[in-house]
Design an enzyme around this catalytic site. Structure first.
Site, PDB file in Angstrom:
ATOM      1  N   HIS A 108       0.550   0.753 -13.069  1.00  0.00           N
ATOM      2  CA  HIS A 108       1.388  -0.636 -13.358  1.00  0.00           C
ATOM      3  C   HIS A 108       2.890   0.009 -13.491  1.00  0.00           C
ATOM      4  O   HIS A 108       2.915   1.096 -14.010  1.00  0.00           O
ATOM      5  CB  HIS A 108       0.614  -1.035 -14.831  1.00  0.00           C
ATOM      6  CG  HIS A 108       1.092  -2.261 -15.108  1.00  0.00           C
ATOM      7  ND1 HIS A 108       1.037  -3.439 -14.697  1.00  0.00           N
ATOM      8  CD2 HIS A 108       2.396  -2.367 -15.950  1.00  0.00           C
ATOM      9  CE1 HIS A 108       1.651  -4.391 -15.097  1.00  0.00           C
ATOM     10  NE2 HIS A 108       2.677  -3.794 -16.042  1.00  0.00           N
TER      11      HIS A 108
ATOM     12  N   LYS B 154      -5.800  -8.455  -8.604  1.00  0.00           N
ATOM     13  CA  LYS B 154      -6.698  -9.382  -8.840  1.00  0.00           C
ATOM     14  C   LYS B 154      -7.503  -8.771  -9.764  1.00  0.00           C
ATOM     15  O   LYS B 154      -7.494  -7.351 -10.158  1.00  0.00           O
ATOM     16  CB  LYS B 154      -7.717  -9.445  -7.714  1.00  0.00           C
ATOM     17  CG  LYS B 154      -8.630 -10.719  -7.873  1.00  0.00           C
ATOM     18  CD  LYS B 154      -9.510 -10.762  -6.397  1.00  0.00           C
ATOM     19  CE  LYS B 154     -10.453 -11.833  -6.479  1.00  0.00           C
ATOM     20  NZ  LYS B 154     -11.116 -12.383  -7.779  1.00  0.00           N
TER      21      LYS B 154
ATOM     22  N   ASP C  69      -4.537  -4.358 -18.291  1.00  0.00           N
ATOM     23  CA  ASP C  69      -3.445  -3.474 -18.500  1.00  0.00           C
ATOM     24  C   ASP C  69      -3.577  -2.808 -20.109  1.00  0.00           C
ATOM     25  O   ASP C  69      -2.808  -2.344 -20.477  1.00  0.00           O
ATOM     26  CB  ASP C  69      -2.271  -3.990 -18.428  1.00  0.00           C
ATOM     27  CG  ASP C  69      -1.964  -4.536 -17.044  1.00  0.00           C
ATOM     28  OD1 ASP C  69      -2.411  -3.910 -16.185  1.00  0.00           O
ATOM     29  OD2 ASP C  69      -1.092  -5.413 -16.874  1.00  0.00           O
TER      30      ASP C  69
ATOM     31  N   ILE D  24     -10.344  -7.506 -12.309  1.00  0.00           N
ATOM     32  CA  ILE D  24     -11.335  -6.709 -11.998  1.00  0.00           C
ATOM     33  C   ILE D  24     -12.548  -7.215 -12.741  1.00  0.00           C
ATOM     34  O   ILE D  24     -12.605  -7.567 -14.170  1.00  0.00           O
ATOM     35  CB  ILE D  24     -11.272  -5.286 -12.422  1.00  0.00           C
ATOM     36  CG1 ILE D  24     -10.590  -4.576 -11.238  1.00  0.00           C
ATOM     37  CG2 ILE D  24     -12.664  -4.463 -12.407  1.00  0.00           C
ATOM     38  CD1 ILE D  24     -11.011  -4.570  -9.725  1.00  0.00           C
TER      39      ILE D  24
ATOM     40  N   GLY E  39       0.755  -1.188   0.170  1.00  0.00           N
ATOM     41  CA  GLY E  39      -0.156   0.128   0.021  1.00  0.00           C
ATOM     42  C   GLY E  39       0.799   1.348  -0.027  1.00  0.00           C
ATOM     43  O   GLY E  39       0.293   2.321   0.589  1.00  0.00           O
ATOM     44  N   SER E  40       2.089   1.307  -0.628  1.00  0.00           N
ATOM     45  CA  SER E  40       2.815   2.416  -0.440  1.00  0.00           C
ATOM     46  C   SER E  40       2.321   3.490  -1.582  1.00  0.00           C
ATOM     47  O   SER E  40       2.393   4.673  -1.434  1.00  0.00           O
ATOM     48  CB  SER E  40       4.494   2.228  -0.906  1.00  0.00           C
ATOM     49  OG  SER E  40       4.403   1.835  -2.165  1.00  0.00           O
ATOM     50  N   ASN E  41       1.676   3.027  -2.469  1.00  0.00           N
ATOM     51  CA  ASN E  41       0.756   4.083  -3.534  1.00  0.00           C
ATOM     52  C   ASN E  41      -0.363   4.376  -2.791  1.00  0.00           C
ATOM     53  O   ASN E  41      -0.654   5.753  -2.793  1.00  0.00           O
ATOM     54  CB  ASN E  41       0.369   3.170  -4.807  1.00  0.00           C
ATOM     55  CG  ASN E  41       1.573   3.227  -5.862  1.00  0.00           C
ATOM     56  OD1 ASN E  41       2.140   4.275  -6.252  1.00  0.00           O
ATOM     57  ND2 ASN E  41       1.893   2.014  -5.977  1.00  0.00           N
TER      58      ASN E  41
ATOM     59  N   ASN F  21      -5.836   2.399 -12.842  1.00  0.00           N
ATOM     60  CA  ASN F  21      -4.808   1.455 -12.389  1.00  0.00           C
ATOM     61  C   ASN F  21      -3.356   1.899 -12.571  1.00  0.00           C
ATOM     62  O   ASN F  21      -3.130   2.653 -13.529  1.00  0.00           O
ATOM     63  CB  ASN F  21      -5.182   0.163 -13.329  1.00  0.00           C
ATOM     64  CG  ASN F  21      -3.886  -0.980 -12.673  1.00  0.00           C
ATOM     65  OD1 ASN F  21      -3.896  -1.076 -11.468  1.00  0.00           O
ATOM     66  ND2 ASN F  21      -3.392  -1.527 -13.581  1.00  0.00           N
TER      67      ASN F  21
HETATM   68  C1  GAR Z   1       3.268  -1.329  -7.297  1.00  0.00           C
HETATM   69  O1  GAR Z   1       4.551  -1.290  -7.898  1.00  0.00           O
HETATM   70  C2  GAR Z   1       2.021  -1.402  -8.509  1.00  0.00           C
HETATM   71  O2  GAR Z   1       2.403  -0.635  -9.685  1.00  0.00           O
HETATM   72  C3  GAR Z   1       1.938  -2.874  -8.865  1.00  0.00           C
HETATM   73  O3  GAR Z   1       2.052  -3.365  -7.603  1.00  0.00           O
HETATM   74  C4  GAR Z   1       3.065  -2.591  -6.716  1.00  0.00           C
HETATM   75  C5  GAR Z   1       2.044  -2.186  -5.422  1.00  0.00           C
HETATM   76  O4  GAR Z   1       2.938  -1.626  -4.458  1.00  0.00           O
HETATM   77  N1  GAR Z   1       0.771  -3.148  -9.584  1.00  0.00           N
HETATM   78  C6  GAR Z   1       0.812  -4.085 -10.458  1.00  0.00           C
HETATM   79  O5  GAR Z   1       1.643  -4.794 -10.856  1.00  0.00           O
HETATM   80  C7  GAR Z   1      -0.780  -4.368 -11.020  1.00  0.00           C
HETATM   81  N2  GAR Z   1      -0.515  -5.030 -12.304  1.00  0.00           N
HETATM   82  P1  GAR Z   1       2.324  -0.872  -3.146  1.00  0.00           P
HETATM   83  O6  GAR Z   1       1.466  -1.868  -2.399  1.00  0.00           O
HETATM   84  O7  GAR Z   1       3.397  -0.513  -2.297  1.00  0.00           O
HETATM   85  O8  GAR Z   1       1.675   0.320  -3.744  1.00  0.00           O
END
Ligand code: GAR
Length: 193
Positions: free
Chosen positions: A107, A89, A148, A91, A14-16, A105
């Protein structure tokens, strides 16, 4: 300019999500996070949400009606924009159609490269390094029924160093690109609301 009611979906660290929380708290975004939902009970993203007194909900993907529950929860919280922030997951089609044009999203690659089935999280960076790519980056895009494949909102690149590992590349892309472009993309959509 009015803010949006954000529903943020996470599967991991969940850093984003944290970058959105920080941008809301600092006033950089006008939007508010009305719920954080995960398909993983132990996702640290849920813990981050709780620390900021945000509704943090786990929906068990093993339940038969997972997709309906997810959709109903987003509707119940009157979400304007669904943000997939490390939600790993696929959608459901009904959710995509119900929230058409209102799901984004993030990516961790320069889509359309390294997108689609099997390309998520660290696997993306491992593939980029294995292919000897000189640059990589991240993309925020609208979500359609493909994987994607939706229209790009923002994309930013950086150089891949010869001594990068999947982990070092992942870290730089998260910190230098993802946490910024995700907030910028939401700000952009706020401007159109
Ligand atoms: C992120 O790098 C995001 O772009 C990726 O998962 C990571 C989650 O990091 N998402 C995908 O690969 C989607 N296909 P986070 O939990 O620290 O935000």
């Amino acid at each position: 300019m009015r803010g949006l009611r954000l529903g943020v979906l996470v599967s991991g660290s969940g850093s984003n999500l944290q970058s959105i929380i920080d941008a809301v708290e600092s006033g950089k975004l006008k939007s508010e996070i009305v719920c954080v939902i995960s398909n993983k009970e132990q996702a640290y993203g849920l813990e981050r949400a709780r620390k900021h007194n945000l509704p943090a909900l786990f929906i068990n993907p093993k339940e038969e009606n997972y997709d309906a529950k997810l959709l109903n929860t987003l509707k119940a919280y009157e979400v304007d924009l669904v943000v997939l922030a490390g939600y790993l997951k696929i959608i459901d089609k009904e959710l995509v159609e119900t929230f058409k044009g209102r799901i984004i999203n993030i990516h961790p690659s320069l889509l359309p490269k390294y997108g689609g089935k099997g390309y998520y999280g660290i696997h993306v960076h491992a593939a980029v390094i294995a292919a000897g790519e000189k640059e990589s980056g991240a993309t925020v895009h609208h979500v359609d029924i493909g994987i994607d494949t939706g229209d790009t909102i923002l994309q930013k690149k950086l150089e891949v160093y010869t001594d990068d590992t999947p982990e070092s590349l992942q870290k730089r892309i998260l910190e230098e690109i993802e946490h910024k472009i995700l907030v910028e993309a939401i700000a952009h959509l706020e401007g159109r609301a």
